[in-house]
Structure formats: C-alpha cells, structure tokens
Write a protein that holds these residues in place. Structure first.
Motif, PDB file in Angstrom:
ATOM      1  N   TYR A   1     -19.846  39.900  54.724  1.00  0.00           N
ATOM      2  CA  TYR A   1     -18.718  40.492  55.450  1.00  0.00           C
ATOM      3  C   TYR A   1     -18.796  42.014  55.409  1.00  0.00           C
ATOM      4  CZ  TYR A   1     -14.170  41.923  56.922  1.00  0.00           C
ATOM      5  OH  TYR A   1     -13.175  42.556  57.618  1.00  0.00           O
ATOM      6  N   ALA A   2     -19.109  42.535  54.217  1.00  0.00           N
ATOM      7  CA  ALA A   2     -19.108  43.993  54.025  1.00  0.00           C
ATOM      8  C   ALA A   2     -20.210  44.681  54.837  1.00  0.00           C
ATOM      9  CB  ALA A   2     -19.257  44.321  52.549  1.00  0.00           C
ATOM     10  N   THR A   3     -21.253  43.960  55.197  1.00  0.00           N
ATOM     11  CA  THR A   3     -22.304  44.587  56.007  1.00  0.00           C
ATOM     12  C   THR A   3     -21.892  44.660  57.485  1.00  0.00           C
ATOM     13  OG1 THR A   3     -23.412  42.488  56.379  1.00  0.00           O
ATOM     14  CG2 THR A   3     -24.178  43.813  54.521  1.00  0.00           C
ATOM     15  N   ALA A   4     -20.916  43.839  57.880  1.00  0.00           N
ATOM     16  CA  ALA A   4     -20.525  43.798  59.292  1.00  0.00           C
ATOM     17  C   ALA A   4     -19.217  44.511  59.585  1.00  0.00           C
ATOM     18  CB  ALA A   4     -20.412  42.342  59.745  1.00  0.00           C
ATOM     19  N   ALA A   5     -18.419  44.733  58.573  1.00  0.00           N
ATOM     20  CA  ALA A   5     -17.085  45.322  58.782  1.00  0.00           C
ATOM     21  C   ALA A   5     -16.681  46.072  57.522  1.00  0.00           C
ATOM     22  CB  ALA A   5     -16.089  44.189  59.080  1.00  0.00           C
ATOM     23  N   PRO A   6     -15.691  46.961  57.624  1.00  0.00           N
ATOM     24  CA  PRO A   6     -15.245  47.675  56.426  1.00  0.00           C
ATOM     25  C   PRO A   6     -14.725  46.698  55.370  1.00  0.00           C
ATOM     26  CG  PRO A   6     -14.271  48.614  58.399  1.00  0.00           C
ATOM     27  CD  PRO A   6     -14.926  47.340  58.813  1.00  0.00           C
ATOM     28  N   LEU A   7     -14.975  47.000  54.124  1.00  0.00           N
ATOM     29  CA  LEU A   7     -14.536  46.111  53.041  1.00  0.00           C
ATOM     30  C   LEU A   7     -13.014  46.029  52.985  1.00  0.00           C
ATOM     31  CD1 LEU A   7     -15.851  44.358  50.904  1.00  0.00           C
ATOM     32  CD2 LEU A   7     -15.794  46.282  49.327  1.00  0.00           C
ATOM     33  N   VAL A   8     -12.350  47.099  53.436  1.00  0.00           N
ATOM     34  CA  VAL A   8     -10.879  47.094  53.512  1.00  0.00           C
ATOM     35  C   VAL A   8     -10.500  47.571  54.919  1.00  0.00           C
ATOM     36  CG1 VAL A   8      -8.747  47.794  52.385  1.00  0.00           C
ATOM     37  CG2 VAL A   8     -10.878  47.810  51.083  1.00  0.00           C
ATOM     38  N   PRO A   9     -10.428  46.678  55.907  1.00  0.00           N
ATOM     39  CA  PRO A   9     -10.189  47.125  57.275  1.00  0.00           C
ATOM     40  C   PRO A   9      -8.824  47.791  57.453  1.00  0.00           C
ATOM     41  CG  PRO A   9     -10.156  44.734  57.138  1.00  0.00           C
ATOM     42  CD  PRO A   9     -10.584  45.229  55.796  1.00  0.00           C
TER      43      PRO A   9
ATOM     44  N   TRP B   1     -11.511  38.513  57.279  1.00  0.00           N
ATOM     45  CA  TRP B   1     -11.141  39.254  56.059  1.00  0.00           C
ATOM     46  C   TRP B   1     -10.001  38.545  55.336  1.00  0.00           C
ATOM     47  CZ3 TRP B   1      -6.961  42.335  54.225  1.00  0.00           C
ATOM     48  CH2 TRP B   1      -7.288  43.192  53.153  1.00  0.00           C
TER      49      TRP B   1
ATOM     50  N   LEU C   1     -10.459  42.788  48.403  1.00  0.00           N
ATOM     51  CA  LEU C   1     -11.477  41.736  48.487  1.00  0.00           C
ATOM     52  C   LEU C   1     -12.261  41.622  47.174  1.00  0.00           C
ATOM     53  CD1 LEU C   1     -12.059  39.775  50.697  1.00  0.00           C
ATOM     54  CD2 LEU C   1     -13.793  41.315  51.614  1.00  0.00           C
TER      55      LEU C   1
ATOM     56  N   SER D   1     -11.046  53.682  57.740  1.00  0.00           N
ATOM     57  CA  SER D   1     -12.490  53.490  57.715  1.00  0.00           C
ATOM     58  C   SER D   1     -13.104  53.939  59.032  1.00  0.00           C
ATOM     59  CB  SER D   1     -12.805  52.026  57.434  1.00  0.00           C
ATOM     60  OG  SER D   1     -12.176  51.618  56.263  1.00  0.00           O
TER      61      SER D   1
ATOM     62  N   PHE E   1     -16.846  54.066  59.505  1.00  0.00           N
ATOM     63  CA  PHE E   1     -17.563  52.811  59.727  1.00  0.00           C
ATOM     64  C   PHE E   1     -17.520  52.415  61.200  1.00  0.00           C
ATOM     65  CE2 PHE E   1     -18.106  48.331  60.187  1.00  0.00           C
ATOM     66  CZ  PHE E   1     -19.102  48.015  59.282  1.00  0.00           C
ATOM     67  N   TRP E   2     -16.312  52.377  61.774  1.00  0.00           N
ATOM     68  CA  TRP E   2     -16.165  51.892  63.139  1.00  0.00           C
ATOM     69  C   TRP E   2     -16.769  52.836  64.162  1.00  0.00           C
ATOM     70  CZ3 TRP E   2     -15.471  47.101  63.885  1.00  0.00           C
ATOM     71  CH2 TRP E   2     -14.717  46.349  62.986  1.00  0.00           C
TER      72      TRP E   2
END
Lengths: 151, 174
Positions: free
Chosen positions: A22-30, B34, B109, B168, B171-172
């Motif tokens: 999951y963390a490779t595809a999206a932020p760990l804390v979206p 998530w 998480l 974030s 990241f995006w």
C-alpha cells in the motif's frame, strides 16, 4: 505448535507485505488520515459557495482539466449524472472553475491539478465536509449517503 | 475448528475466504483500501489479544477464528453502518475501538500493524500455555491503541484546521 507458529508467521508476513505494498502506491497517511473519513464535522460559510436551489450540493474540484486523465474523469462523472450509477439530481452539483474557491475549501492539491476532491454544502449553504478523492466518479454512492445526511 | 471433520473445516475455510473477499471488495470499490487495512488490522489484532486473555482466564487454548472475526466486525461496524444503514460517521462511533479518532493518530497504519503483530503473538503464547507472556503481549496491543487514541490530532471543525495538519502533497504531485 509448529503449525500454529507457521500459520501466524504467514499471516503476519502477509499483513506486513500488504502495508508495504500500500505504502508504495499511496501515502502511508492519506491527507493526514482524513481522506474519505465520511465524518460531517464542518459548519462554515465560504465566500463563493452556496446551495444550488436550496439542495444539498457537491462542489467538485476535479483537478486541472488540461490534464487528460482529469478531463476524462470529469466527463464520465457529468455524463453519469442521474443515471443509476451517477449522482442523483436531487442534489446540486457545481464544478469549481476558480482556483481561489478550491483553495478556500482547503483542497490545495486539487487547485494545483494533481488530486481531485470535493466539498459538500447543506441546503442552507454551509460547508459541512471536504475530502480528496481521486476516484470520485466511481464513488457516487458514498457522496449520496453524505449528501442525504445534509438534507 | 480444531477437531472438526475435514469436510466441515473445508466448508468453513471457503466461507471465511468468501466473506473476506466480499468484505475487502466493499472497501476497494470505494477507493478506501487504507481504511480496510486500518480497521482490519486493529480489529483482528485486538480480537486475538482478547482471545489470549480469555485463554488465560480459562486456562485452556481458545480458537482464534471467532475472536479474530469478532474483532474485525467490531472495528469495522461503523463502516458497515455507513454502507448498509446509510449513516455517516459520528464521534460516538469511537466506541468501536476508536473507529473515528484513530484516523488522525500518529502513523495510524503502523499502529494498526503493531496491534496486529502483538495480538497475534499474544494469542500464540497464551495457546502454548505461556499465559503470563500472552496476557502481557495482549495488554501491550490494547495499550498501543490507547496511546494512539490519547495522542490523536483533533478532528477538523473548520476548513482552517486542514491547512494546519501536514499533507502528503509531495507524494501526489510528484
């Protein structure tokens, strides 16, 4: 006992792998954990934002429509309006063209063109909820549940 | 499930896999993987920690399955209420092992993964007869959740609150 430890080990490695994938595809804390939290916690007026015809209204910040991916998503969303898979007409819908309004709705990444989001406004014109949602055209059921709660 | 005939065990395994597939699909279709990971890891981890405790109280091993499933259902109940009851999340839903506030805990998480790992080893130790170790690991799993909830960031009540929390964007927007 060995079987139990092996089973537990497999489950735990699978869980670690799932989190890593999951963390490779999206932020760990979206969005600091607030993305699509589905909690109506706001009650605020915002200049340039109001209810359409007194109906609960979705203000969509689709990202930069010069981006083909954003444009295709927006087109698909608008075409599906009031079809079984689209947002019902009992709710208002505004596509925000003004980046200033998008930023007022605390969606700066949508204003920058990289990540769509939306805000929900109740029938009296108060902003009640805002979230980023990159898959918004496919999540009209979620949007309708939240908008129904604002009637 | 231990000691059950092979046919019954196979049926249970198929039912369990089918349930988990349906459960995961409901989240994935809504783009909320998530949330699936978060609430499943917390629920199953706490369920196993509770199984460890129950096993220690009874002084005999307890099957993990019903406790893990029960924990998963408890932790995810507000999401089921959203999908099937059309009820948006509300703060009282924190009664379901901190369902709402845990979202804004520090690194939720990783906290959830920690609870899952601790709960699993708690159950294993308790089942092996090491009741003290099992109870301590189970308490650590529960304590981790309590600590996360005690340190969570306040939920936004104004749009200004969103800009005060880190995003974030890097990241995006990369």
């Amino acid at each position: 006992m060995v079987r139990r430890i092996v089973a537990l080990g497999v489950a735990q490695v699978a869980a670690i792998a799932a989190v890593a994938a999951y963390a490779t595809a999206a932020p760990l804390v979206p969005d600091s954990g607030l993305e699509q939290i589905d909690l109506v916690s706001l009650h605020q007026r915002v200049p340039g934002v109001g209810a359409v015809a007194g109906k609960p209204t979705l203000y969509l910040a689709p990202g930069l429509t010069t981006d083909p991916k954003c444009a295709a998503a927006l087109s698909r969303y608008l075409r599906s309006r009031d079809t079984p898979t689209g947002l019902p007409n009992r709710f208002g819908l505004v596509v925000i063209a003004d980046g200033t309004v998008v930023r007022r709705l605390a969606l700066p990444r949508a204003a920058a063109g990289c990540h769509p989001g939306y805000a929900l406004v109740d029938g009296r014109g108060f902003v009640r909820y805002r979230t980023y949602d990159g898959g918004y055209p496919d999540h009209t059921g979620e949007q309708a549940i939240l908008l129904d709660a604002l009637r | 499930m231990k000691g059950a005939p092979v046919g019954r065990r196979a049926l249970l395994a198929v039912a369990l896999i089918a349930w988990e597939a349906v459960f995961a699909r409901a989240y994935i279709l809504r783009g909320t993987s998530w949330h699936l990971l978060l609430h499943t890891l917390i629920g199953v981890g706490l369920g196993l920690a509770a199984a460890a405790w129950w096993s220690s109280v009874r002084r005999r091993p307890t099957s993990a399955l019903q406790w893990a499933l029960g924990g998963q259902l408890l932790s995810s109940f507000p999401d089921l209420l959203f999908v099937f009851g059309r009820v948006p999340h509300q703060l009282w839903m924190d009664a379901f092992v901190g369902h709402v506030s845990v979202h804004t805990a520090p690194q939720p998480l990783l906290v959830a993964l920690g609870i899952f790992l601790l709960g699993g080893w708690a159950w294993e130790r308790a089942t092996a007869g090491a009741r003290r170790a099992g109870s301590l690991l189970g308490a650590a799993a529960a304590g981790l959740l309590v600590l996360a909830l005690a340190t969570h960031a306040p939920l936004p009540t104004t749009l200004g609150d969103y800009s005060s929390v880190p995003t974030s964007a890097a990241f995006w927007c990369r």
